[in-house]
Design an enzyme around this catalytic site. Sequence first.
Site, mmCIF file in Angstrom:
data_model
loop_
_atom_site.group_PDB
_atom_site.id
_atom_site.type_symbol
_atom_site.label_atom_id
_atom_site.label_comp_id
_atom_site.label_asym_id
_atom_site.label_seq_id
_atom_site.Cartn_x
_atom_site.Cartn_y
_atom_site.Cartn_z
ATOM 1 C CD GLU A 127 48.899 34.771 -15.961
ATOM 2 O OE1 GLU A 127 48.341 35.698 -15.345
ATOM 3 O OE2 GLU A 127 49.245 33.716 -15.438
ATOM 4 C CE LYS A 129 44.657 27.839 -21.585
ATOM 5 N NZ LYS A 129 45.191 26.512 -21.787
ATOM 6 C CG ASP A 131 50.264 23.384 -24.763
ATOM 7 O OD1 ASP A 131 49.431 22.828 -24.017
ATOM 8 O OD2 ASP A 131 50.377 23.136 -25.975
ATOM 9 C CE1 TYR A 237 47.684 28.457 -13.508
ATOM 10 C CE2 TYR A 237 49.689 28.142 -14.772
ATOM 11 C CZ TYR A 237 48.457 27.677 -14.344
ATOM 12 O OH TYR A 237 48.014 26.453 -14.732
ATOM 13 C CE LYS A 325 43.307 27.491 -25.458
ATOM 14 N NZ LYS A 325 42.789 26.374 -26.092
ATOM 15 C CB CYS A 430 19.367 5.075 -37.052
ATOM 16 S SG CYS A 430 20.691 4.632 -35.926
ATOM 17 C CB CYS A 433 18.886 0.792 -34.527
ATOM 18 S SG CYS A 433 17.988 2.346 -34.577
ATOM 19 C CB CYS A 448 18.577 7.447 -34.320
ATOM 20 S SG CYS A 448 17.937 5.851 -33.818
ATOM 21 C CB CYS A 454 19.176 3.127 -31.321
ATOM 22 S SG CYS A 454 20.672 3.545 -32.227
#
Length: 751
Positions: A127, A129, A131, A237, A325, A430, A433, A448, A454
């Site tokens: 069936e 979907k 939205d 549904y 989908k 990083c 930091c 990191c 950090c």
Amino acid sequence: MATEKAVAELSETEAAQELAMLADKLARANAAYHTEDAPEISDADYDSLKRRNAEIEDRFPDLKREDSPSEQVGAPVSESFAKVEHSVRMMSLANAFADEDVRDFNDTVRRYLGLRDSDGGLAYTAEPKIDGLSLSIRYENGKMVSAATRGDGAVGENVTANARTIDDIPETIEGAPEVLEVRGEVYMSHADFEALNARHAETGGKTFANPRNAAAGSLRQIDPKITAARPLKFFAYAWGELSEPLADTQMGAIERFAKLGFQTNPLTRVCDGIDEMLAHYRDIEEQRATLGYDIDGVVYKVDDLDLQRRLGFRSTTPRWAIAHKFPAELAWTRLEKIEIQVGRTGALSPVARLTPVTVGGVVVSNATLHNEDYIAGRDAKGEPIRDGKDIREGDWVQVYRAGDVIPKVADVDLSKRPEDATRYAFPHVCPECGSEAVREEGDAVRRCTGGLICPAQAVEKLKHFVSRAAFDIDGLGAKQIEMFYADETLPIREPADIFTLEKRDAQNLARLKNRDGYGETSAKKLFKAIDEKRKTPLNRVIFALGIRHVGEVAAADLARHFNSWDAFTKAVDTAGPAAKLYIAAEEKVQQERQAAASEGRRAQVAQIRFAYWEARLAEEAKAAWDDIVGIDGIGATVAVSLVTTFQQEAERASIDRLAAELDVQDVAAPATSDSPVAGKTVVFTGTLEKMTRAEAKARAEALGAKVSGSVSAKTDLLVAGPGAGSKATKAADLGVETIDEDGWLALIGDA
Ligand code: IVH
């Protein structure tokens, strides 16, 4: 604003900057007004900011932000609706994107049920979907008594008064079970959406970006009169609590809904096996544009409700359904800059900042670039992707969105690459930091090494701690965490600080209630919400710690196994020495394997493991380690991560400070306490003939048993099918009760 430039004179950069500033100001004003009941600016100023925002957006439609204030539907209303606990959780759906994923789904279902090819095709409903947003409507004795949104699945918002205004939702129904929760999707048709937007545009009201937003905004209105004036529709549904079954099949239940007076989707079909499912998918896809409402895929559900029951649920999705989908929507735009975000576990994630572009009705200005290999044009195995094309700042890139997921960059147009574009150099320190960022062998991600020092990791850890599936504290979301983290007088720098906030506030001169965005009531409300969460179940606490590899499912497995915080921490601490030795031993095993391969001999794995592992490890630590890795679903990766985290001094001290503030709730054995196996540790071995291993495990857990992968002194029961080997011998040695499959079925009353 005295210095304000006329909109017509703004450059694109100035416009983008101002839109960002306006989004921020208006969001703050909204929060102050609606959530904190403490307006910061006058209504006139508010309106003029909104107008200015609309004017700039009108002139630069491409710059419209994802968080544009013109898209915001009044208030963040969630605070204003009463909460409703769903008697049966509202689930979401796993996704399939390609036909192959649907075939895998069918294979997994069949395997779980133990079906053979000779058993023929399995029937599924297929069936559209829809939205929109899901709604659960409860009827008692044929009368509608409440309606709630999905919320986090466990608790939703009470929107009963609003749901009553929807024509497709009957107030009374005849011939229904005594208790009936009808579930389905609230949506708005294209025609109604356009008419609503046109009306709003004329009267200066807000316009909506798409029908889904319009439906959500309309249903979640404080004033039901506003909802009544918005043309919402509803398709049934699914269902929640029932006092008696609706039918034997999914299709039968849908037909029953139709008889009771609900709208059901006319494109719902029963398909006999995978080929019919995929054919119906193509058929629906072809009709998509002319349906008159938005759909984003096709949902397949096992038709036989008895099989649905056997298949059951994973943590948030049913095993018996999947959403297939439609292909993602695409657009091309400029990649302006690559930025690095540092996550909770220290992962450096590259993000593409894009010239805003509309992809399927939504303005996209950021997209994920996954990791450094992805940018360089390689996959995890080092094989080229995008024909090896790397991604550079300034590139013309293809962006796509699939469902609700974060937009991704799919491709690069080399013909439009600026001449001065250079390869992107992924940082080795990083950016937050300055600690070294390292990439371990076999890991796609650079991390990191700063740990708790950090700030980015600390903030992300805190955000995770308060997230929905973890502590879920009302009024303490990601935004507030950022604010408190940066606060000098009343900081939250680690989870324990959340629970000392009220005490520290009382000792503070600058009280929270006098601050921006807070008043007496909202400060009190926050402290109360925090206080309520001192009692949090063990599984949530373990998940909230944010330990790498310990997700919601692993946390639940651990909690179910150990029951209490004390038992859990004791096991993890006792296993402490084992983790280090395990890693060292596995490194040696790796070296031995390589050496053996190059010397053309057999690797002496067992000997190495003995020398570096068993012989060196205290019995107690080994037992604790075996206990953890023996939990079904918990492997060495999770165990190493968990145990080593608890061994790190700073981390451990922080966890202890938190535990001191909490009253961690034991995890009661789920389901019936009269279950004969509640609280028992069960191991399955050998071949099971009447059910698959996965099904046996799920059923045992639903009855409150712990399922373990290995036999130990803690095992209560071994269920041994034909071909049971060493586990049966070990159970006999330990005197563990052993029964066969029929004995098990008789024991749990399924025989
Ligand atoms: S069945 C237990 N059927 O999709 C299964 N869901 O991504 C419950 N949705 O939360 C869902 N159309 O809001 C189902 N025909 C359909 C649907 C549908 C839309 C939504 C629903 C759900 C979400 C999951």
